[in-house]
Design a protein around this motif. Sequence first.
Motif, PDB file in Angstrom:
ATOM      1  N   ALA A 197       0.739  -1.317  -0.050  1.00 32.41           N
ATOM      2  CA  ALA A 197      -0.011   0.113   0.020  1.00 32.41           C
ATOM      3  C   ALA A 197       0.925   1.207  -0.098  1.00 32.41           C
ATOM      4  O   ALA A 197       0.877   2.000   0.797  1.00 32.41           O
ATOM      5  N   GLN A 198       1.748   1.635  -0.841  1.00 37.74           N
ATOM      6  CA  GLN A 198       2.599   2.472  -1.073  1.00 37.74           C
ATOM      7  C   GLN A 198       3.050   2.858  -2.643  1.00 37.74           C
ATOM      8  O   GLN A 198       3.129   1.719  -3.424  1.00 37.74           O
ATOM      9  N   TRP A 199       3.227   4.141  -2.878  1.00 40.08           N
ATOM     10  CA  TRP A 199       3.346   4.549  -4.109  1.00 40.08           C
ATOM     11  C   TRP A 199       4.788   5.270  -4.124  1.00 40.08           C
ATOM     12  O   TRP A 199       4.663   6.104  -3.069  1.00 40.08           O
ATOM     13  N   THR A 200       5.612   5.486  -4.814  1.00 40.66           N
ATOM     14  CA  THR A 200       6.793   6.523  -4.706  1.00 40.66           C
ATOM     15  C   THR A 200       6.143   7.880  -5.284  1.00 40.66           C
ATOM     16  O   THR A 200       5.036   8.053  -5.929  1.00 40.66           O
ATOM     17  N   SER A 201       6.650   8.920  -4.872  1.00 38.77           N
ATOM     18  CA  SER A 201       6.114  10.293  -5.056  1.00 38.77           C
ATOM     19  C   SER A 201       7.381  11.101  -4.769  1.00 38.77           C
ATOM     20  O   SER A 201       8.585  10.795  -4.130  1.00 38.77           O
ATOM     21  N   PRO A 202       7.229  12.566  -4.983  1.00 36.12           N
ATOM     22  CA  PRO A 202       8.289  13.342  -4.872  1.00 36.12           C
ATOM     23  C   PRO A 202       8.534  13.523  -3.393  1.00 36.12           C
ATOM     24  O   PRO A 202       9.507  14.197  -3.013  1.00 36.12           O
ATOM     25  N   TRP A 203       7.461  13.394  -2.564  1.00 39.05           N
ATOM     26  CA  TRP A 203       7.855  13.565  -1.098  1.00 39.05           C
ATOM     27  C   TRP A 203       8.163  11.861  -0.374  1.00 39.05           C
ATOM     28  O   TRP A 203       8.154  12.173   0.944  1.00 39.05           O
ATOM     29  N   GLY A 204       8.302  11.236  -0.957  1.00 39.72           N
ATOM     30  CA  GLY A 204       8.796   9.707  -0.214  1.00 39.72           C
ATOM     31  C   GLY A 204       7.588   8.727  -0.578  1.00 39.72           C
ATOM     32  O   GLY A 204       6.454   9.076  -1.151  1.00 39.72           O
ATOM     33  N   PRO A 205       7.798   7.686  -0.196  1.00 33.78           N
ATOM     34  CA  PRO A 205       6.916   6.521  -0.518  1.00 33.78           C
ATOM     35  C   PRO A 205       5.560   6.740   0.405  1.00 33.78           C
ATOM     36  O   PRO A 205       5.683   7.276   1.501  1.00 33.78           O
ATOM     37  N   GLY A 206       4.292   6.725  -0.035  1.00 28.45           N
ATOM     38  CA  GLY A 206       3.265   6.512   0.607  1.00 28.45           C
ATOM     39  C   GLY A 206       1.727   6.503  -0.169  1.00 28.45           C
ATOM     40  O   GLY A 206       2.078   5.804  -1.031  1.00 28.45           O
ATOM     41  N   ARG A 207       0.845   7.086   0.232  1.00 24.37           N
ATOM     42  CA  ARG A 207      -0.522   6.810  -0.291  1.00 24.37           C
ATOM     43  C   ARG A 207      -1.199   8.164  -0.263  1.00 24.37           C
ATOM     44  O   ARG A 207      -0.772   8.902   0.772  1.00 24.37           O
ATOM     45  N   PRO A 208      -2.243   8.309  -0.825  1.00 26.19           N
ATOM     46  CA  PRO A 208      -2.789   9.570  -1.050  1.00 26.19           C
ATOM     47  C   PRO A 208      -4.083   9.555   0.343  1.00 26.19           C
ATOM     48  O   PRO A 208      -4.470   8.764   0.617  1.00 26.19           O
ATOM     49  N   GLY A 209      -4.191  10.900   0.452  1.00 27.82           N
ATOM     50  CA  GLY A 209      -5.445  11.261   1.606  1.00 27.82           C
ATOM     51  C   GLY A 209      -6.547  11.107   0.764  1.00 27.82           C
ATOM     52  O   GLY A 209      -6.800  11.050  -0.281  1.00 27.82           O
ATOM     53  N   TRP A 210      -7.751  10.754   1.641  1.00 28.58           N
ATOM     54  CA  TRP A 210      -9.175  10.548   0.906  1.00 28.58           C
ATOM     55  C   TRP A 210      -9.581  11.730   0.235  1.00 28.58           C
ATOM     56  O   TRP A 210      -9.891  11.558  -1.007  1.00 28.58           O
ATOM     57  N   HIS A 211      -9.197  12.999   0.515  1.00 26.52           N
ATOM     58  CA  HIS A 211     -10.088  14.092  -0.095  1.00 26.52           C
ATOM     59  C   HIS A 211      -9.304  14.329  -1.565  1.00 26.52           C
ATOM     60  O   HIS A 211     -10.023  14.688  -2.072  1.00 26.52           O
ATOM     61  N   ILE A 212      -7.943  14.140  -1.548  1.00 29.23           N
ATOM     62  CA  ILE A 212      -7.263  14.772  -2.929  1.00 29.23           C
ATOM     63  C   ILE A 212      -7.942  13.649  -3.816  1.00 29.23           C
ATOM     64  O   ILE A 212      -7.886  13.980  -5.234  1.00 29.23           O
ATOM     65  N   GLU A 213      -8.004  12.456  -3.625  1.00 22.71           N
ATOM     66  CA  GLU A 213      -8.524  11.600  -4.648  1.00 22.71           C
ATOM     67  C   GLU A 213      -9.839  11.998  -5.343  1.00 22.71           C
ATOM     68  O   GLU A 213      -9.640  11.914  -6.669  1.00 22.71           O
ATOM     69  N   CYS A 214     -10.839  12.546  -4.700  1.00 21.40           N
ATOM     70  CA  CYS A 214     -12.157  12.957  -5.475  1.00 21.40           C
ATOM     71  C   CYS A 214     -11.605  14.273  -6.346  1.00 21.40           C
ATOM     72  O   CYS A 214     -12.263  14.247  -7.651  1.00 21.40           O
ATOM     73  N   SER A 215     -11.180  15.007  -5.618  1.00 22.09           N
ATOM     74  CA  SER A 215     -10.457  16.265  -6.565  1.00 22.09           C
ATOM     75  C   SER A 215      -9.883  15.915  -7.735  1.00 22.09           C
ATOM     76  O   SER A 215     -10.109  16.345  -8.866  1.00 22.09           O
ATOM     77  N   ALA A 216      -8.841  14.977  -7.705  1.00 23.23           N
ATOM     78  CA  ALA A 216      -8.079  14.396  -9.003  1.00 23.23           C
ATOM     79  C   ALA A 216      -9.029  13.729  -9.957  1.00 23.23           C
ATOM     80  O   ALA A 216      -8.695  13.949 -11.284  1.00 23.23           O
ATOM     81  N   MET A 217      -9.888  12.946  -9.313  1.00 24.63           N
ATOM     82  CA  MET A 217     -10.664  12.199 -10.481  1.00 24.63           C
ATOM     83  C   MET A 217     -11.899  13.032 -11.015  1.00 24.63           C
ATOM     84  O   MET A 217     -12.363  12.793 -12.194  1.00 24.63           O
ATOM     85  N   CYS A 218     -12.190  14.076 -10.345  1.00 29.21           N
ATOM     86  CA  CYS A 218     -12.984  14.954 -11.190  1.00 29.21           C
ATOM     87  C   CYS A 218     -12.459  15.651 -12.038  1.00 29.21           C
ATOM     88  O   CYS A 218     -13.097  16.036 -13.064  1.00 29.21           O
ATOM     89  N   LEU A 219     -11.219  16.269 -11.613  1.00 29.81           N
ATOM     90  CA  LEU A 219     -10.606  16.959 -12.797  1.00 29.81           C
ATOM     91  C   LEU A 219     -10.156  16.172 -14.050  1.00 29.81           C
ATOM     92  O   LEU A 219     -10.653  16.419 -15.164  1.00 29.81           O
ATOM     93  N   ARG A 220      -9.765  14.725 -13.681  1.00 34.19           N
ATOM     94  CA  ARG A 220      -9.522  14.032 -14.932  1.00 34.19           C
ATOM     95  C   ARG A 220     -10.732  13.558 -15.864  1.00 34.19           C
ATOM     96  O   ARG A 220     -10.509  13.643 -16.976  1.00 34.19           O
ATOM     97  N   TYR A 221     -11.740  13.402 -15.349  1.00 37.33           N
ATOM     98  CA  TYR A 221     -13.016  13.002 -16.137  1.00 37.33           C
ATOM     99  C   TYR A 221     -14.157  13.967 -16.421  1.00 37.33           C
ATOM    100  O   TYR A 221     -14.776  14.079 -17.345  1.00 37.33           O
TER     101      TYR A 221
END
Length: 475
Positions: A197-221
């Motif tokens: 349950a981790q992904w590489t990122s500019p800030w180190g390995p980790g995972r997204p917070g709940w809220h940013i998920e929806c903002s990103a998917m709204c923007l994408r679609y």
Amino acid sequence: MTLRLHDTATRSVRDFVPREAGKVAMYLCGLTVQSEPHIGHLRSGVSYDVLRRWFERTGYQVTFVRNITDIDDKVLQKSLERGRPFWSIAYANEVILDAAYRSLNVLPPTYSPRATGHITEMHGLISRLIDLGHAYVAEDGSGDVYFDVKSYADYGALSGQRVDEMTSSADSPERAKRDPRDFALWKGYKSDEPVEAQWTSPWGPGRPGWHIECSAMCLRYLGPEFDIHGGGLDLTFPHHENEIAQSRSAGLPFARYWVHNGLLNLGESKMGKSTGNVLDLDYVSALGVRMVELRHYFVSVHYRSRIDYSDESLRESATAYRRVEGFVQRAVESVGAIPAGELPAEFTEAMEDDLNTSGAIAVVHEHVRIGNTALAKGDDDGVRAALGSVRAMLDVFGIDPLDPAWSTASTGGTPGEELREIVDSLVALALEQRAQARARKDWSAADAVRDQLNEAGVNVEDTPHGPRWTIGTRD
């Protein structure tokens, strides 16, 4: 007429004006799939399905996005408890959720994105917020990234709260927050979490917070700005409040209307997985209530109203639907399967008034009464007119009994539907035996079959087109 919708952001019922003429872009916060869905979740799905159907009925081209949250604290906790990969648990529950939606005749969304499929988009949005001074990387080396709540002047406007009166955000450990009310955009990996349950990122390995998920998917679609953001009333704060803050701080206009559905309560509190205070579709089927009747139960109540669930109220709603269904069946036997016709003006008026489905259902029952009167008089033209109107209204609600979606084959079958199919066969056999007894003028045998069916709760009515049966009360 113009559809008027209650907008949580303005606390008023507003005329709906789409961003682009003739088109509607909608986003519904979907489920976090740490476990199977309960009927409270499914009420939300049905509510926005009716809104979508109404838009389509009135000529709009609808893009409808309903996401799946397949990575968050709750999913990871289930992973640790069961010793299974988080994605395995999430996917298994997603399959069950999709089957539940199908069983309730909820149309599939245009897109159903998973959070884990959009990590790159989240990275881009977080980086933009950092560059604009609305987010910061924790200084303790944890890899956490937080949104700076005080950097967004309108924080709290959606839910009507003041920042100074808020308590700390509970979506992550305090660690290196500058302010306890700041919320996590990215969560640095911790050694007690599942290693996958981790992904590489500019800030180190980790995972997204709940809220940013929806903002990103709204923007994408749906792009920087879209028409309607929906979800349960319990998501208003903090989830939707945080979505607005991070999206608008990133320069995105975001949602034009915020539409929230009321909750379904069981006892003194809302139905919730965290408390185990839930009822699922198997429970409903065990009551002898079909999925079409459960959907009728949902749409009979205004989407913003709370439902205080009881078995009795569900059964009463099922009985009301069976009266409508009975008219449709009798009318088809009399004049044939007339297609859906025009919607009555009073039905349209109710639906355009903030999707007043309870008022619209009353119009359905009034036209059923008119149709039954026409049947009694042998007025075929009146029966055709009533049947066409009733089918049109039921189609908007997704509960037309002649809709192929309600066949066992197309829904994938539920225990209640499979039982109905078996009962169909058994009653048909009994009615055939009764018909043979009547043909040989053995009236006592024919009456005995009818009486036995009645004792079992099956009511038989002789019509010019042959016997028909309904499930009713035992004499």
